[in-house]
Scaffold this active site. Structure first.
Site, PDB file in Angstrom:
ATOM      1  N   TYR A  62      17.689 -38.684  -9.389  1.00  0.00           N
ATOM      2  CA  TYR A  62      16.587 -38.426 -10.321  1.00  0.00           C
ATOM      3  C   TYR A  62      15.532 -37.596  -9.624  1.00  0.00           C
ATOM      4  O   TYR A  62      15.139 -37.905  -8.503  1.00  0.00           O
ATOM      5  CB  TYR A  62      15.962 -39.739 -10.824  1.00  0.00           C
ATOM      6  CG  TYR A  62      16.216 -39.895 -12.305  1.00  0.00           C
ATOM      7  CD1 TYR A  62      15.612 -39.022 -13.208  1.00  0.00           C
ATOM      8  CD2 TYR A  62      17.076 -40.860 -12.791  1.00  0.00           C
ATOM      9  CE1 TYR A  62      15.868 -39.123 -14.568  1.00  0.00           C
ATOM     10  CE2 TYR A  62      17.345 -40.967 -14.143  1.00  0.00           C
ATOM     11  CZ  TYR A  62      16.730 -40.097 -15.031  1.00  0.00           C
ATOM     12  OH  TYR A  62      16.994 -40.199 -16.364  1.00  0.00           O
ATOM     13  N   GLU A  64      12.572 -35.930 -11.475  1.00  0.00           N
ATOM     14  CA  GLU A  64      11.583 -35.425 -12.442  1.00  0.00           C
ATOM     15  C   GLU A  64      10.455 -34.715 -11.705  1.00  0.00           C
ATOM     16  O   GLU A  64       9.973 -35.194 -10.680  1.00  0.00           O
ATOM     17  CB  GLU A  64      11.037 -36.578 -13.287  1.00  0.00           C
ATOM     18  CG  GLU A  64      12.052 -37.059 -14.317  1.00  0.00           C
ATOM     19  CD  GLU A  64      11.560 -38.265 -15.106  1.00  0.00           C
ATOM     20  OE1 GLU A  64      10.565 -38.873 -14.708  1.00  0.00           O
ATOM     21  OE2 GLU A  64      12.198 -38.581 -16.123  1.00  0.00           O
ATOM     22  N   ASP A 211      16.128 -13.209 -25.186  1.00  0.00           N
ATOM     23  CA  ASP A 211      17.176 -14.198 -24.936  1.00  0.00           C
ATOM     24  C   ASP A 211      18.390 -13.427 -24.434  1.00  0.00           C
ATOM     25  O   ASP A 211      19.146 -12.844 -25.205  1.00  0.00           O
ATOM     26  CB  ASP A 211      17.492 -14.959 -26.225  1.00  0.00           C
ATOM     27  CG  ASP A 211      18.568 -16.017 -26.032  1.00  0.00           C
ATOM     28  OD1 ASP A 211      19.259 -15.984 -24.991  1.00  0.00           O
ATOM     29  OD2 ASP A 211      18.724 -16.867 -26.929  1.00  0.00           O
ATOM     30  N   THR A 237      21.548 -18.172 -20.516  1.00  0.00           N
ATOM     31  CA  THR A 237      22.515 -19.202 -20.133  1.00  0.00           C
ATOM     32  C   THR A 237      23.200 -18.749 -18.845  1.00  0.00           C
ATOM     33  O   THR A 237      23.344 -17.547 -18.586  1.00  0.00           O
ATOM     34  CB  THR A 237      23.588 -19.421 -21.211  1.00  0.00           C
ATOM     35  OG1 THR A 237      24.145 -18.161 -21.569  1.00  0.00           O
ATOM     36  CG2 THR A 237      23.006 -20.071 -22.455  1.00  0.00           C
ATOM     37  N   LYS A 240      27.899 -17.828 -19.282  1.00  0.00           N
ATOM     38  CA  LYS A 240      28.612 -16.781 -20.044  1.00  0.00           C
ATOM     39  C   LYS A 240      28.971 -15.646 -19.081  1.00  0.00           C
ATOM     40  O   LYS A 240      29.765 -15.858 -18.181  1.00  0.00           O
ATOM     41  CB  LYS A 240      27.761 -16.354 -21.228  1.00  0.00           C
ATOM     42  CG  LYS A 240      27.599 -17.519 -22.238  1.00  0.00           C
ATOM     43  CD  LYS A 240      26.696 -17.211 -23.411  1.00  0.00           C
ATOM     44  CE  LYS A 240      26.560 -18.444 -24.295  1.00  0.00           C
ATOM     45  NZ  LYS A 240      25.513 -18.277 -25.324  1.00  0.00           N
ATOM     46  N   ARG A 246      27.478 -24.639 -16.892  1.00  0.00           N
ATOM     47  CA  ARG A 246      26.797 -24.669 -18.190  1.00  0.00           C
ATOM     48  C   ARG A 246      25.341 -25.013 -17.968  1.00  0.00           C
ATOM     49  O   ARG A 246      25.018 -26.007 -17.310  1.00  0.00           O
ATOM     50  CB  ARG A 246      27.433 -25.714 -19.104  1.00  0.00           C
ATOM     51  CG  ARG A 246      28.913 -25.523 -19.316  1.00  0.00           C
ATOM     52  CD  ARG A 246      29.381 -26.259 -20.552  1.00  0.00           C
ATOM     53  NE  ARG A 246      29.017 -25.493 -21.722  1.00  0.00           N
ATOM     54  CZ  ARG A 246      29.731 -24.470 -22.187  1.00  0.00           C
ATOM     55  NH1 ARG A 246      30.837 -24.095 -21.597  1.00  0.00           N
ATOM     56  NH2 ARG A 246      29.330 -23.812 -23.255  1.00  0.00           N
TER      57      ARG A 246
HETATM   58  C1  LIG Z   1      24.876 -19.128 -26.138  1.00  0.00           C
HETATM   59  C2  LIG Z   1      23.511 -18.746 -26.587  1.00  0.00           C
HETATM   60  C3  LIG Z   1      22.477 -19.689 -26.655  1.00  0.00           C
HETATM   61  C4  LIG Z   1      22.696 -21.169 -26.525  1.00  0.00           C
HETATM   62  O1  LIG Z   1      23.220 -21.636 -25.395  1.00  0.00           O
HETATM   63  P1  LIG Z   1      23.762 -23.141 -25.324  1.00  0.00           P
HETATM   64  O2  LIG Z   1      23.905 -23.331 -23.856  1.00  0.00           O
HETATM   65  O3  LIG Z   1      25.040 -23.176 -26.095  1.00  0.00           O
HETATM   66  O4  LIG Z   1      22.722 -24.027 -25.919  1.00  0.00           O
HETATM   67  C5  LIG Z   1      21.222 -19.244 -27.001  1.00  0.00           C
HETATM   68  N1  LIG Z   1      20.982 -17.945 -27.273  1.00  0.00           N
HETATM   69  C6  LIG Z   1      21.960 -17.028 -27.248  1.00  0.00           C
HETATM   70  C7  LIG Z   1      21.633 -15.604 -27.583  1.00  0.00           C
HETATM   71  C8  LIG Z   1      23.252 -17.392 -26.908  1.00  0.00           C
HETATM   72  O5  LIG Z   1      24.207 -16.472 -26.914  1.00  0.00           O
END
Ligand SMILES: *Cc1c(COP(=O)(O)O)cnc(C)c1O
Length: 426
Positions: A62, A64, A211, A237, A240, A246
Site C-alpha cells: 500500500y 497512498e 487523449d 494508456t 496499446k 494495462r
Molecule cells: C483505450 C482508450 C481509453 C481507455 O482506456 P482504458 O484503459 O480501457 O480505460 C481512453 N481514451 C482513448 C482515446 C482510448 O483509446
C-alpha cells in the site's frame, strides 16, 4: 537477485498446482495469442520484462500518496520504481509533470475532468469528438460517466474528407465557449493538427487536453506528432502502442501538477498499483531504446501497407489512408457488415473489430466498417510483405465468406505467418 526472486515474481508451477482451472485458462490464452493474428488496433504484446515486473511482490504494497510523501511506511522501494516511471515519462515526452498512478485510461480522463471541471456546473463545457466518428466513450458518451456528469459538446469529422475540420471545431468553440477542448481519439487514422487545436483553445481561453492513448507509442518512437508541447494536459494508456502493462499516465504543465495529483489521489483513486507502476517504468525504458523507434516506424509503414492492400482488394479505406497505426475500412462496397466481417475473420484466425465509420447508416452493433491496426504484427517483426499477404487473406475471405475451401486455405496462411513470426517464442 536470481532464482529466489524469480520464484516469487511469477511462479507458474505454483499456480498450476494450486489452481489448475485458472492456470489452464491462462495457458489457453497464451496459445490463442500465439495462433491468432492480432489486428486489434488497441492490443499489443507486452515484453516478458514488463510481465515480470507486474507479477512481482510490489503487488502487496500500500502506498497512498506520492514518492517521498506517503501515508504508509515501507515505501522506499516502490518510491524507487514510481520515481523512475515519473522521470522516464517526463524525459521521453518532454513533459513538465507526470502522474503514473491512473489504473486505466478511463480513470486518467476522469481525474483530468475532476481536476478542472465541476459536474454541478453545466456551463463548464468540453468540446470532444463524438463516439461514432472516432471519439472514446470517456469523451462524453451518454452511457459513460463523462456524458452523464459533464457537459460535452460533440464535434464531427467532415463528411467529404472524413477528417477533422478545424474551422468547424473553431465555430463550435466560439459558439459554446468550452472550458476544455479535447483531441485524441480511438478510431481516427490521420495526424491531428495539435497546433491548430492550441490556437482555437487560446482564442476561447479553454484548456487543451489530448487523449493520446492510441498513438502514444508512435510519439515515443518519433513516428507521430508529439502533443505535449501544445497541450495543457495529455493522458495516455500504457498498454496499446506503448506496449506496457494495462494502465495510464497523465502528463501536464507544471502549473497543473498539484491539481492533477490531487484529482488522481485522493479524489478518484485509493492505493496505487505499484507492481503495475514498476511495469510502466520498464515499458518507458524500453520505449527510449533505438529499437523502439524502429518498431514505431514499422507500425506506421505496415498500417499504410495494410490499408493499401485492403483498398486493392476492393474495400474503401476511410479518409483515403492512414498516418498512424490503424485504418478504418468501409465494407459497403462488398455489401458486408462489420459484425459479419469480424466473425468471418475470427473463423480463420484473424482478430479485428467491427467499427462504425463516420456517418454510418448502420447501428454500432452491426456497423459498416472494421478497424485494423498493426501494433501487434509490428511487434512480432512483420513488415510490408506480410501486410500484402494479410490484406490478400482478408480480401479473399470477405469476398467469399461462404466458401469453405477459401477459409481453409486462409487458416493455413495465417498459421504459417504466425509460425514465421511467433509471439512469445520459447
Ligand atoms: C483505450 C482508450 C481509453 C481507455 O482506456 P482504458 O484503459 O480501457 O480505460 C481512453 N481514451 C482513448 C482515446 C482510448 O483509446
Amino acid at each position: 537477485m536470481g532464482g529466489a526472486v524469480r520464484d516469487y515474481a511469477a511462479d507458474w508451477d505454483a499456480l498450476s498446482r494450486s489452481d489448475p482451472e485458472v492456470a489452464r485458462a491462462i495457458a489457453d490464452e497464451l496459445n490463442r495469442e500465439r495462433s491468432t493474428l492480432r489486428l486489434i488496433a488497441s492490443e499489443n504484446y507486452a515484453s516478458p520484462a514488463v510481465l515480470a515486473a507486474q507479477a512481482s511482490t510490489m503487488n502487496n504494497k500500500y502506498a497512498e500518496g506520492y514518492p517521498g510523501r506517503r501515508y504508509y511506511g515501507g515505501c522506499e522501494f516502490v518510491d524507487v520504481t514510481e520515481t523512475l516511471a515519473v522521470e522516464r515519462a517526463k524525459e521521453l515526452f518532454g513533459a513538465e509533470h507526470a502522474n503514473v498512478q491512473p489504473h486505466a485510461g478511463a480513470q486518467a480522463n476522469m481525474a483530468v475532468y475532476g481536476a478542472f471541471l465541476d459536474p454541478k456546473d453545466p456551463s463548464q463545457k468540453v468540446l470532444g469528438l463524438v463516439l461514432p466518428h472516432g471519439g472514446h466513450l470517456t469523451h462524453g458518451s451518454p452511457v459513460n460517466f463523462s456524458g452523464k456528469w459533464f457537459s460535452f459538446i460533440g464535434y464531427e469529422v467532415d463528411k467529404d474528407s472524413e477528417t477533422i475540420d478545424m474551422d468547424r471545431v473553431r465555430d463550435l468553440a466560439l459558439q459554446h465557449r468550452p472550458r476544455m477542448i479535447l483531441a485524441g481519439f480511438t478510431a481516427y487514422p490521420r495526424v491531428i493538427d495539435f497546433e491548430a487545436f492550441r490556437r482555437v483553445a487560446d482564442e476561447v481561453e479553454a484548456l487543451f487536453m489530448v487523449d493520446a492513448s492510441h498513438f502514444i507509442g508512435l510519439v515515443a518512437g518519433g513516428a507521430y506528432p508529439n502533443p505535449v508541447p501544445h497541450a495543457d494536459v495529455v493522458t495516455f494508456t500504457t498498454h496499446k502502442t506503448l506496449r506496457g502493462p494495462r494502465g495510464a499516465v497523465i502528463l501536464s504543465r507544471s502549473e497543473y501538477a498539484k491539481a492533477i495529483d490531487k484529482a488522481v489521489f485522493p479524489m478518484m483513486q485509493g492505493g496505487p498499483l505499484e507492481h503495475v507502476i514498476a511495469a510502466k517504468a520498464v515499458c518507458l525504458h524500453e520505449a527510449m531504446q533505438p529499437e523502439f523507434a524502429e518498431y514505431a516506424w514499422r507500425v506506421v509503414r505496415t498500417a499504410r501497407a495494410l490499408a493499401g492492400g485492403l483498398a486493392g482488394a476492393g474495400l474503401r479505406v476511410v479518409s483515403g489512408g492512414t498516418d498512424s497505426h490503424l485504418a478504418l475500412v468501409d465494407l459497403q462496397p462488398i455489401g458486408m457488415t462489420g459484425a459479419e466481417a469480424e466473425a468471418t475473420c475470427e473463423e480463420v484466425g484473424v482478430a479485428l473489430n467491427k467499427n462504425a465509420i463516420p456517418f454510418d447508416p448502420l447501428p454500432p452493433a452491426t456497423a459498416s466498417g472494421i478497424r485494423v491496426g498493426t501494433p501487434g504484427p509490428a511487434t512480432l517483426g512483420m513488415d510490408e510483405p506480410e501486410m500484402a499477404e494479410i490484406a490478400g487473406i482478408i480480401g479473399d475471405v470477405l469476398r467469399r465468406p461462404e466458401d469453405g475451401a477459401v477459409k481453409e486455405d486462409a487458416r493455413g496462411r495465417v498459421r504459417s505467418l504466425m509460425d514465421r513470426f511467433p509471439a512469445y517464442p520459447g
